[in-house]
Motif scaffolding. Sequence first.
Motif, PDB file in Angstrom:
ATOM      1  N   ASP A 324       0.811  -1.218   0.000  1.00 11.94           N
ATOM      2  CA  ASP A 324       0.000   0.000   0.000  1.00 11.94           C
ATOM      3  C   ASP A 324       0.844   1.268   0.000  1.00 11.94           C
ATOM      4  N   LYS A 325       2.161   1.145   0.297  1.00 13.57           N
ATOM      5  CA  LYS A 325       3.062   2.295   0.231  1.00 13.57           C
ATOM      6  C   LYS A 325       3.873   2.304  -1.060  1.00 13.57           C
ATOM      7  N   ASP A 326       3.467   1.444  -1.994  1.00 13.26           N
ATOM      8  CA  ASP A 326       4.117   1.350  -3.310  1.00 13.26           C
ATOM      9  C   ASP A 326       5.567   0.873  -3.176  1.00 13.26           C
ATOM     10  N   ARG A 327       5.795  -0.098  -2.292  1.00  7.17           N
ATOM     11  CA  ARG A 327       7.122  -0.673  -2.103  1.00  7.17           C
ATOM     12  C   ARG A 327       7.125  -2.128  -2.548  1.00  7.17           C
ATOM     13  N   ASN A 328       8.185  -2.535  -3.242  1.00  2.00           N
ATOM     14  CA  ASN A 328       8.309  -3.950  -3.605  1.00  2.00           C
ATOM     15  C   ASN A 328       8.900  -4.725  -2.432  1.00  2.00           C
ATOM     16  N   ILE A 329       9.067  -6.021  -2.608  1.00  2.00           N
ATOM     17  CA  ILE A 329       9.476  -6.865  -1.485  1.00  2.00           C
ATOM     18  C   ILE A 329      10.877  -6.512  -0.984  1.00  2.00           C
ATOM     19  N   PHE A 330      11.742  -6.018  -1.860  1.00  2.00           N
ATOM     20  CA  PHE A 330      13.101  -5.692  -1.433  1.00  2.00           C
ATOM     21  C   PHE A 330      13.138  -4.355  -0.690  1.00  2.00           C
ATOM     22  N   PHE A 331      12.233  -3.460  -1.023  1.00  3.17           N
ATOM     23  CA  PHE A 331      12.103  -2.231  -0.245  1.00  3.17           C
ATOM     24  C   PHE A 331      11.622  -2.555   1.167  1.00  3.17           C
ATOM     25  N   VAL A 332      10.628  -3.419   1.262  1.00  2.00           N
ATOM     26  CA  VAL A 332      10.098  -3.800   2.567  1.00  2.00           C
ATOM     27  C   VAL A 332      11.156  -4.564   3.360  1.00  2.00           C
ATOM     28  N   ALA A 333      11.887  -5.444   2.694  1.00  2.72           N
ATOM     29  CA  ALA A 333      12.949  -6.196   3.371  1.00  2.72           C
ATOM     30  C   ALA A 333      14.021  -5.261   3.920  1.00  2.72           C
ATOM     31  N   THR A 334      14.332  -4.196   3.173  1.00  2.00           N
ATOM     32  CA  THR A 334      15.310  -3.222   3.642  1.00  2.00           C
ATOM     33  C   THR A 334      14.782  -2.454   4.841  1.00  2.00           C
ATOM     34  N   ALA A 335      13.531  -1.996   4.762  1.00  2.00           N
ATOM     35  CA  ALA A 335      12.938  -1.230   5.861  1.00  2.00           C
ATOM     36  C   ALA A 335      12.803  -2.067   7.122  1.00  2.00           C
ATOM     37  N   GLU A 336      12.500  -3.360   6.948  1.00  2.00           N
ATOM     38  CA  GLU A 336      12.328  -4.252   8.097  1.00  2.00           C
ATOM     39  C   GLU A 336      13.623  -4.932   8.518  1.00  2.00           C
ATOM     40  N   ARG A 337      14.718  -4.671   7.787  1.00  2.00           N
ATOM     41  CA  ARG A 337      16.038  -5.235   8.069  1.00  2.00           C
ATOM     42  C   ARG A 337      16.021  -6.764   8.042  1.00  2.00           C
ATOM     43  N   GLN A 338      15.446  -7.315   6.994  1.00  2.00           N
ATOM     44  CA  GLN A 338      15.419  -8.763   6.800  1.00  2.00           C
ATOM     45  C   GLN A 338      16.458  -9.118   5.739  1.00  2.00           C
ATOM     46  N   GLU A 339      17.672  -9.389   6.207  1.00  2.00           N
ATOM     47  CA  GLU A 339      18.791  -9.588   5.286  1.00  2.00           C
ATOM     48  C   GLU A 339      18.653 -10.832   4.422  1.00  2.00           C
ATOM     49  N   LYS A 340      17.998 -11.863   4.939  1.00  4.27           N
ATOM     50  CA  LYS A 340      17.842 -13.079   4.149  1.00  4.27           C
ATOM     51  C   LYS A 340      16.914 -12.856   2.959  1.00  4.27           C
ATOM     52  N   ILE A 341      15.908 -12.021   3.148  1.00  3.25           N
ATOM     53  CA  ILE A 341      15.014 -11.685   2.039  1.00  3.25           C
ATOM     54  C   ILE A 341      15.733 -10.761   1.058  1.00  3.25           C
ATOM     55  N   PHE A 342      16.450  -9.771   1.588  1.00  5.30           N
ATOM     56  CA  PHE A 342      17.151  -8.821   0.722  1.00  5.30           C
ATOM     57  C   PHE A 342      18.196  -9.526  -0.131  1.00  5.30           C
ATOM     58  N   SER A 343      18.831 -10.560   0.411  1.00  6.12           N
ATOM     59  CA  SER A 343      19.878 -11.267  -0.334  1.00  6.12           C
ATOM     60  C   SER A 343      19.342 -11.948  -1.584  1.00  6.12           C
ATOM     61  N   LEU A 344      18.030 -12.148  -1.657  1.00  6.97           N
ATOM     62  CA  LEU A 344      17.443 -12.743  -2.858  1.00  6.97           C
ATOM     63  C   LEU A 344      17.602 -11.845  -4.080  1.00  6.97           C
ATOM     64  N   ILE A 345      17.858 -10.549  -3.862  1.00  3.21           N
ATOM     65  CA  ILE A 345      17.992  -9.630  -4.986  1.00  3.21           C
ATOM     66  C   ILE A 345      19.214  -9.970  -5.834  1.00  3.21           C
ATOM     67  N   TYR A 346      20.199 -10.613  -5.219  1.00  6.13           N
ATOM     68  CA  TYR A 346      21.406 -10.980  -5.964  1.00  6.13           C
ATOM     69  C   TYR A 346      21.152 -12.140  -6.927  1.00  6.13           C
TER      70      TYR A 346
END
Length: 612
Positions: A324-346
Amino acid sequence: MRPLEATHGDLAPPYRRSSSNPYEDDPKDASTRYLPLYKAVDGGDLEATKKFLDQHPDALCSSLSTDGDTALHIAVLAGHVDIVEELVGRMSALELAVKQRYGSTALNFAAIGGVTEIAELLVEKNRKLLEIPNDHEQIPLVVAALYGHRDLVQYLYLKTPIEELDPTSKNHGAILLTACIMDEFYDIALDLVQRYPLLAIAEDTDKDTALHILAQKPSAFPSGSQLTFWQRWTYKCIHLDPQKASLIASGDIEMPHEGPPHRRSFTKRVLHRISEAFWKGLKLCDKLEAVLKKALFEAVKQGIVEVVTEIMKHYPEVVWFYDDKDRNIFFVATAERQEKIFSLIYKMGAKKNSLATHWDKDFNNMLHQAAFLAPSSRLDRVSGAALQMQRELQWFKEVESVVQPKYKEMINSHFKTPRALFSDYHKKLVEQGEQWTKETAESCTVVTALIVTIMFSAVFTVPGGYDNSGNPIYLNQNSFLVFIVSDALSLFSSTTSLLMFLGILTSRYREEDFLQTVPTKLMVGLSMIFFSLATMMITFGVALFIVLRDRIAWVSFPIILLASLPVTLFALLQFPLLVEIFISTYGPGIFDKPKKNLCPSGSTRSSTRCFR
């Protein structure tokens, strides 16, 4: 899910006990005559209950309270098995189905209380009770699941007609499935979803699906569990026979006497099967995107990488979903500090660049998301404000390496660049980090100063004293050499530690200093004080051994034992912090980045250049 009382719109307790004796308000009420029976049943007095019913048979099915409770309702809710058995023996099957004011039968009350023996007595007399819902349209099986009574749920699940759980006709199955997942009754959830795959996408009365509830259970997945090294090693060593993977052979429902299998091994297998059934049901869903989006972003917030990867495997388009804030999953992972989710971007390949060059409704790009302060639940997992600040800087630097260079200077709707936003949100954490570091350094400085003083003076007060020529009496003995060497090592290491802590007290504290400079000083200071303490105890132990060995031959053993006690205690208290600092500063990092090839294969020319 909301708290149990508010769950499923309706689990307000179906029984509300009135004031001590509600029927005394109306003397003309017939229940006044049965007050002794009420007291006998509620108090568990079997003989008084029998005596009263023998004298007043009509009281058996009469209302004993303003809520319409019969003697059976009162006995069931009080949990008196012997009285329930007596009452059931006197009543007909039809009389067992009597409801009180709020639509609950005695079996509904048994589901609240969780006493399986009582439920067995009632079901054996009248199996139709299993199908009678309360005023909230909840059958006893659902009520027992909502209250988390595992043994009773297993019993009622085997006895309840399976048609009652069909999602095409009733909502009992959806509520039961979400409740079982919430209560971690995965064996029942597995069997239920295998029987009715449509339950995978069916909504309960809270509009939650099973996949969404699963995304709220990080403790059910390895990625959401904070396990020590030895615990992770233990779980990796546990294997179950795949041939026993079926529900019947697992010993959870059909064979409860066998006891439940190992929780985490069984959970992993069960969740895999549940996910397969989920996707079978999702293929039949006309609102697939809405169901997936809700579960996806919940799993991202909880950091459950298993759920996210499972969704991406079956539906790759989810990487382009926005909240609802126009953020994709990697934006949310960054805001919530979920490094395992963010690492999927690689692992996104060329899509990584497009996903990283997005911004939300407030024109915050991905680096802005890293500039916000992490949620307290994530910060609290790191020891000390200094290491928390280091973790925040690591996140900012990592995201900075992913976004395009011009995004580093992009301003949001509040005219803030990512760096300015980071400084604003982390100003207090920097102050806390400085205070925590200085307090730690001050405490350790006192200890190191004492060690320096003791070890310096020990050189001039050697055990045994000196001879007439000024040489130590035990100079030529090996034990004396150990004494001198350990004393020198303790003095030098404690002095180094003292200087390091003094440097911490006098140094400045910029944001960048918390990335490596401050942790390194702390690590060196703590390691040196640990080494100086160990060598000091060796020095003291050897001194005692030199003095007492001729008189007490066995003195070495208690000396070693007692000397190791303070060293062990210090290691237990401070060594975990030292290890955490080392891993956080010089370890592999929290992000699962692909390893870079030092010599990429491709052409002979590039290989030759790399070799040279």
